[in-house]
Structure formats: C-alpha cells, structure tokens
Write a protein that holds these residues in place. Sequence first.
Motif, PDB file in Angstrom:
ATOM      1  N   ALA A   1       0.827  -1.208   0.000  1.00 20.28           N
ATOM      2  CA  ALA A   1       0.000   0.000   0.000  1.00 20.28           C
ATOM      3  C   ALA A   1       0.864   1.262   0.000  1.00 20.28           C
ATOM      4  N   VAL A   2       1.926   1.265   0.818  1.00 22.57           N
ATOM      5  CA  VAL A   2       2.824   2.417   0.852  1.00 22.57           C
ATOM      6  C   VAL A   2       3.489   2.618  -0.499  1.00 22.57           C
ATOM      7  N   TYR A   3       3.958   1.530  -1.107  1.00 26.96           N
ATOM      8  CA  TYR A   3       4.604   1.613  -2.415  1.00 26.96           C
ATOM      9  C   TYR A   3       3.646   2.175  -3.467  1.00 26.96           C
ATOM     10  N   THR A   4       2.392   1.674  -3.455  1.00 22.64           N
ATOM     11  CA  THR A   4       1.405   2.142  -4.432  1.00 22.64           C
ATOM     12  C   THR A   4       1.108   3.621  -4.238  1.00 22.64           C
ATOM     13  N   TYR A   5       0.970   4.042  -2.989  1.00 27.35           N
ATOM     14  CA  TYR A   5       0.705   5.445  -2.690  1.00 27.35           C
ATOM     15  C   TYR A   5       1.824   6.336  -3.235  1.00 27.35           C
ATOM     16  N   ARG A   6       3.074   5.939  -2.980  1.00 30.06           N
ATOM     17  CA  ARG A   6       4.215   6.736  -3.464  1.00 30.06           C
ATOM     18  C   ARG A   6       4.284   6.739  -4.989  1.00 30.06           C
ATOM     19  N   ALA A   7       3.919   5.619  -5.604  1.00 30.66           N
ATOM     20  CA  ALA A   7       3.924   5.568  -7.064  1.00 30.66           C
ATOM     21  C   ALA A   7       2.915   6.556  -7.639  1.00 30.66           C
ATOM     22  N   PHE A   8       1.711   6.625  -7.026  1.00 32.09           N
ATOM     23  CA  PHE A   8       0.707   7.582  -7.500  1.00 32.09           C
ATOM     24  C   PHE A   8       1.180   9.026  -7.273  1.00 32.09           C
ATOM     25  N   GLN A   9       1.849   9.262  -6.155  1.00 29.67           N
ATOM     26  CA  GLN A   9       2.397  10.596  -5.914  1.00 29.67           C
ATOM     27  C   GLN A   9       3.385  10.988  -7.004  1.00 29.67           C
ATOM     28  N   GLN A  10       4.260  10.058  -7.363  1.00 31.72           N
ATOM     29  CA  GLN A  10       5.256  10.345  -8.400  1.00 31.72           C
ATOM     30  C   GLN A  10       4.588  10.583  -9.752  1.00 31.72           C
ATOM     31  N   MET A  11       3.525   9.815 -10.034  1.00 37.36           N
ATOM     32  CA  MET A  11       2.803  10.017 -11.296  1.00 37.36           C
ATOM     33  C   MET A  11       2.183  11.411 -11.354  1.00 37.36           C
ATOM     34  N   ASP A  12       1.578  11.835 -10.245  1.00 35.21           N
ATOM     35  CA  ASP A  12       1.000  13.181 -10.207  1.00 35.21           C
ATOM     36  C   ASP A  12       2.069  14.245 -10.456  1.00 35.21           C
ATOM     37  N   GLN A  13       3.232  14.064  -9.828  1.00 38.19           N
ATOM     38  CA  GLN A  13       4.311  15.035 -10.002  1.00 38.19           C
ATOM     39  C   GLN A  13       4.799  15.050 -11.453  1.00 38.19           C
ATOM     40  N   ASP A  14       4.919  13.869 -12.041  1.00 37.04           N
ATOM     41  CA  ASP A  14       5.381  13.791 -13.436  1.00 37.04           C
ATOM     42  C   ASP A  14       4.397  14.487 -14.373  1.00 37.04           C
ATOM     43  N   TRP A  15       3.084  14.275 -14.122  1.00 34.30           N
ATOM     44  CA  TRP A  15       2.094  14.923 -14.983  1.00 34.30           C
ATOM     45  C   TRP A  15       2.161  16.438 -14.842  1.00 34.30           C
ATOM     46  N   GLU A  16       2.338  16.938 -13.635  1.00 37.21           N
ATOM     47  CA  GLU A  16       2.441  18.384 -13.435  1.00 37.21           C
ATOM     48  C   GLU A  16       3.644  18.953 -14.191  1.00 37.21           C
ATOM     49  N   GLU A  17       4.791  18.254 -14.090  1.00 33.19           N
ATOM     50  CA  GLU A  17       5.976  18.724 -14.809  1.00 33.19           C
ATOM     51  C   GLU A  17       5.755  18.680 -16.320  1.00 33.19           C
ATOM     52  N   TYR A  18       5.068  17.630 -16.788  1.00 27.08           N
ATOM     53  CA  TYR A  18       4.806  17.512 -18.222  1.00 27.08           C
ATOM     54  C   TYR A  18       3.964  18.685 -18.714  1.00 27.08           C
ATOM     55  N   TYR A  19       2.892  19.004 -17.991  1.00 26.33           N
ATOM     56  CA  TYR A  19       2.013  20.084 -18.449  1.00 26.33           C
ATOM     57  C   TYR A  19       2.690  21.447 -18.320  1.00 26.33           C
ATOM     58  N   ASP A  20       3.560  21.619 -17.333  1.00 22.09           N
ATOM     59  CA  ASP A  20       4.323  22.861 -17.241  1.00 22.09           C
ATOM     60  C   ASP A  20       5.213  23.029 -18.478  1.00 22.09           C
ATOM     61  N   GLU A  21       5.907  21.963 -18.861  1.00 17.43           N
ATOM     62  CA  GLU A  21       6.777  22.034 -20.039  1.00 17.43           C
ATOM     63  C   GLU A  21       5.948  22.179 -21.315  1.00 17.43           C
ATOM     64  N   LEU A  22       4.769  21.536 -21.357  1.00 25.35           N
ATOM     65  CA  LEU A  22       3.903  21.652 -22.526  1.00 25.35           C
ATOM     66  C   LEU A  22       3.419  23.086 -22.710  1.00 25.35           C
ATOM     67  N   GLU A  23       3.021  23.741 -21.618  1.00 21.85           N
ATOM     68  CA  GLU A  23       2.567  25.125 -21.717  1.00 21.85           C
ATOM     69  C   GLU A  23       3.704  26.031 -22.175  1.00 21.85           C
ATOM     70  N   GLU A  24       4.908  25.782 -21.667  1.00 24.15           N
ATOM     71  CA  GLU A  24       6.064  26.572 -22.094  1.00 24.15           C
ATOM     72  C   GLU A  24       6.323  26.372 -23.587  1.00 24.15           C
ATOM     73  N   TYR A  25       6.219  25.126 -24.051  1.00 28.69           N
ATOM     74  CA  TYR A  25       6.439  24.822 -25.463  1.00 28.69           C
ATOM     75  C   TYR A  25       5.390  25.516 -26.333  1.00 28.69           C
ATOM     76  N   LYS A  26       4.118  25.460 -25.900  1.00 23.78           N
ATOM     77  CA  LYS A  26       3.057  26.075 -26.708  1.00 23.78           C
ATOM     78  C   LYS A  26       3.194  27.592 -26.754  1.00 23.78           C
ATOM     79  N   SER A  27       3.612  28.194 -25.640  1.00 28.51           N
ATOM     80  CA  SER A  27       3.752  29.652 -25.622  1.00 28.51           C
ATOM     81  C   SER A  27       4.865  30.127 -26.544  1.00 28.51           C
ATOM     82  N   VAL A  28       5.882  29.301 -26.740  1.00 26.26           N
ATOM     83  CA  VAL A  28       7.014  29.689 -27.590  1.00 26.26           C
ATOM     84  C   VAL A  28       6.740  29.396 -29.050  1.00 26.26           C
ATOM     85  N   THR A  29       6.167  28.204 -29.346  1.00 30.11           N
ATOM     86  CA  THR A  29       6.034  27.765 -30.740  1.00 30.11           C
ATOM     87  C   THR A  29       4.653  27.990 -31.320  1.00 30.11           C
TER      88      THR A  29
END
Length: 516
Positions: A1-29
């Motif tokens: 359960a602890v491992y699964t919880y941490r995995a979901f936390q990491q997924m949320d963080q990865d998605w946030e970083e992805y959308y931050d970089e995506l917005e930066e890419y769209k604003s430039v290009t």
Amino acid sequence: AVYTYRAFQQMDQDWEEYYDELEEYKSVTGIDPEKQDGNDAAASNNSGDMSNFFTGGTLAIDMGTTTLKLSHRPSLANKSQYKNGKPPSPTVSVDREGFRSTPSLVWVPPSNDGEEMLIGRLAEARSYDTKGGNIVSPREALGYDGGTVNAEDAAQQAIRAVATNALDQVLGGNNGGSSGQVTNPLFVLDASMSTQGSYNVRPIFTYPPHDEHSTNSKNYLERYQHAMNGLTSPGGIAAFVPEPVAIVAGAEYYNLLPPKNASSGTSVLVIDVGGASTCLSMVGGDSTEMVHSTLLPFGGDTFIDMLVSHLVGGFYDRNESDNTSSETTTLSSKPNLNDPTALQRLYEASTTAIHELSNKTRSEINIPYLTMDLQTRQPKHLEVGMARNVVDAEVETWVQTKLVPYLQNSDTHPTTLSQALPPPTNLSTLFSSAIMSSLEQTAHSPHMLRAILLVGGGARIPLVRSAIEEGVGHLAGDAYANGSGGGEGKRLIMVEGEMGEELGVLGAAVWGSDGR
C-alpha cells in the motif's frame, strides 16, 4: 500500500511537470502537440522547421576521438544575412588559441583535490604525465559501461567550454558564459529564455554510426543524448545526425559529388580516416540513410604512434621500451616507456612531424634535454632528421604483422575483411579488402555507387591517399579511381585540405538548418 501510494504521488508530479513544459512549449512555438497531428504542426510552422525559432541559427558539434570541431550557420529566417539572394553558408569556429579544432580531451583531477577540470590543449599537455588525475576522451568514455569517471559530465564540460567561446565570437559577448554559470542551459528554444551563458541557438550533434563488431558503440547515442539534454532547455531541442550522413550532406552542399545519373546508384561509400580509427559507411536512401558501417582500428594517430616507437627504439636501450608483443587477440600501436614526461614530449614532437610530412618528404625533430645519461650524468638531446618513407615503412610493417592478423580473428571481426580476396599484405590491399567487404555486406558493386568519398584528418597523409586510390583501382579500375583511361569518369572523391577534416561538421550545420 505504501509503495502504491508513493507511485501515484510520483505520477502526479510527473504529470504536473509535463504540463508545465507543454505550456512553455506552446507559448514559444504556438503548436499544441496534443491537438495537432504532424501535418497540422508543420502547416502552423510553414515547413515544420524548428530551426526558424532559433534567432542565433544552428551550431553543429562534431566530437571525435581526437578533436572537437564546431560550425555555425546563421538563421535562414534572417534575410539580412543573405548575399545575392543566397542563404549564408556555415563557417568553422576557431577556439581561444585560434585553431579550427580543439583536442577532444578532458583532464579530471584527483578526487577532493580542489582543482578544476582541464579541457582541450591544457588537458592534452597532461596526456601521459597526468599528475595523479585521469585523461578522458568523452567520445570513447561514453561508449564504455561503468568506469571511474563521469563520461557525461566530461562531455558536457568540454562542449560547454568550446561552444561558449564559439558563440561569443559569432553572436557577441552579451550572454557571456562565465564559469560561474555552469548550471544554466547552454542552448534555449526562445530568445526570451536566454540568460547569462545561454544562447537561442539550435545544437546539431554528430555521432558515430553503430559498428556491429564493437560492444562499446551500442549505447553511445543514448548516453550522448542524455548528456546533451543537460545543456538544452527544454530538453529535446537538439538534433543528432550520423557522421557519414552529415558528411554526405556537406558533400552535396559543396558540389563535391558527381551528378546523379541512370548509370549509377544513389548510395555513397564514406571512408572517414580519423585519428584512432577508420570508419567505412554505406549511406543510401538518396544519401540520407545509414545502411552499413564498420570500423578499422587504424587512423592518423597510428602514424604518430609508429614514429614515437621508432624514436624510442633508436634513443633508448631495449630494456626501456617494448613494443614487440605478438598477441593477435589484442591490438595496440602505442610504445611503452617508463618516463611519462619524455613520452609526452616525444608525442608532441612526433605529432608536429607527421603534420609536416604530409606536405614534404622530410622533417627535423629536435627535443633538447629529453633525458639523462645515467653513466655520464649528462643530459641527452634528441636531434634527428626523419624521412617520410621511414614512417611509411614502420606503418606498413605494423599493418602486415599486427593489424591484419588481429582482423583475421573471426571471433571479433568476422566480416571486416572480404573472404573473396586474398589476405591483405599491405595498407593498399587492406583497404581493398575492407571496401570489398562493405560492398558484399550491402549487396553493392563499385559501379552501383554514386561515389566513394574519402574524408577525415588522417586522409591528408600521402600513404593513406595513395593506398586507397590503389585499392579502389584494383577493385574498379583506374578510370574509377583517378579518371584515367576514359570510361564512366572518376568516382573516388578525395576531398582536399581542411575541407576533408571539416566536411562532417559543415554538413551537420547544413543538415540541421534545412528543415530537419
């Protein structure tokens, strides 16, 4: 359960970083990759050429085993750079010492020493007398698993230092690039993102083609890309092109290849004689696709090694040097000498002599105070005249007695030499056999090729040029090799002068700014 919880936390963080970089890419290009397919994205950017977003143009970086070369081409979107309606051509950058290439070496100090890395000629000066540190060739180190040094860090440091100097020259020193800003990205997508030490320039990196006989080249590109992502923002804006493809792109741009016609194919066999090795690569797909590649452990540095061995054998007693190993499972042309300072000076003098012997038949070598005479306690000086044919004879002997038996070991190099030809007896027949093997592996004949293209720093050595011309003539006839006797015309193209060494980095700049 602890491992699964941490995995979901990491997924949320990865998605946030992805959308931050995506917005930066769209604003430039102005491109939204999640809503547009490749055709729509290309339409929104005219030709889909990302290089249009780089106001500073493209910088091609060719990191070889021996030298590091850079070439800059201004942005094609800047019409003020055009002359008579023609876009600007790439130019080779010079380093701080005024040379058109920099030694591709990094000296890594001993741990906890407090010293900084040395790059280029400062590192080269410690090639043999390392002062307790390590000499790293980033190109070679990236190909090895493990190791005691961080190959990616060494590659980053070398390219950052050399590229910053080059970009300061062509774009001005407004962005600086001071040593205190080493954590900043060097290449950025938009000019508004530029900070101290950053440039709105698109990097184009050449990389060696995969050699099926080498265990070190399989992971090279992946590690190189990972290392260079640390120099770009956002990651992924760099482009990577195989060295032979870049060479052919340069040859096309400078009209070095024969015209295409119905009697010849579109493939080009590139023979790149580098410092440590010679790479034979078949480039097909209308000169844009790698088909086959193989390496010969022979290059321009072999001549330097042979000259140093000759000098050591004549200057020192036999028990002080030993280069007589008869092993056929390992290969080395380097001499053994238990005096690193003397060996360093011998290599420096021999390198200069080999360069001179490429243009004349004799060179004078003068190394004062090379060592001490233990009997008389007086200094010994090396003063000798060296003829080109002496070095050539040493190389031919090494090829016949060491290199050919090593390549005939079918366990390590089963297809490097052709099985249809007799075993090589000299450098000319070695090249004949290697070229024939490349043709066999790709189901080509010499007359199915558009051209055989000879490039590289080692290709300026007279023995190499004559050996390849003779070897190609043996396979395809003198008319094919040198244009004599009529026929279909010369197809062996031996690029002259500095262009032969720089065609790859110039071609990469062209390749990177032509809509790739």
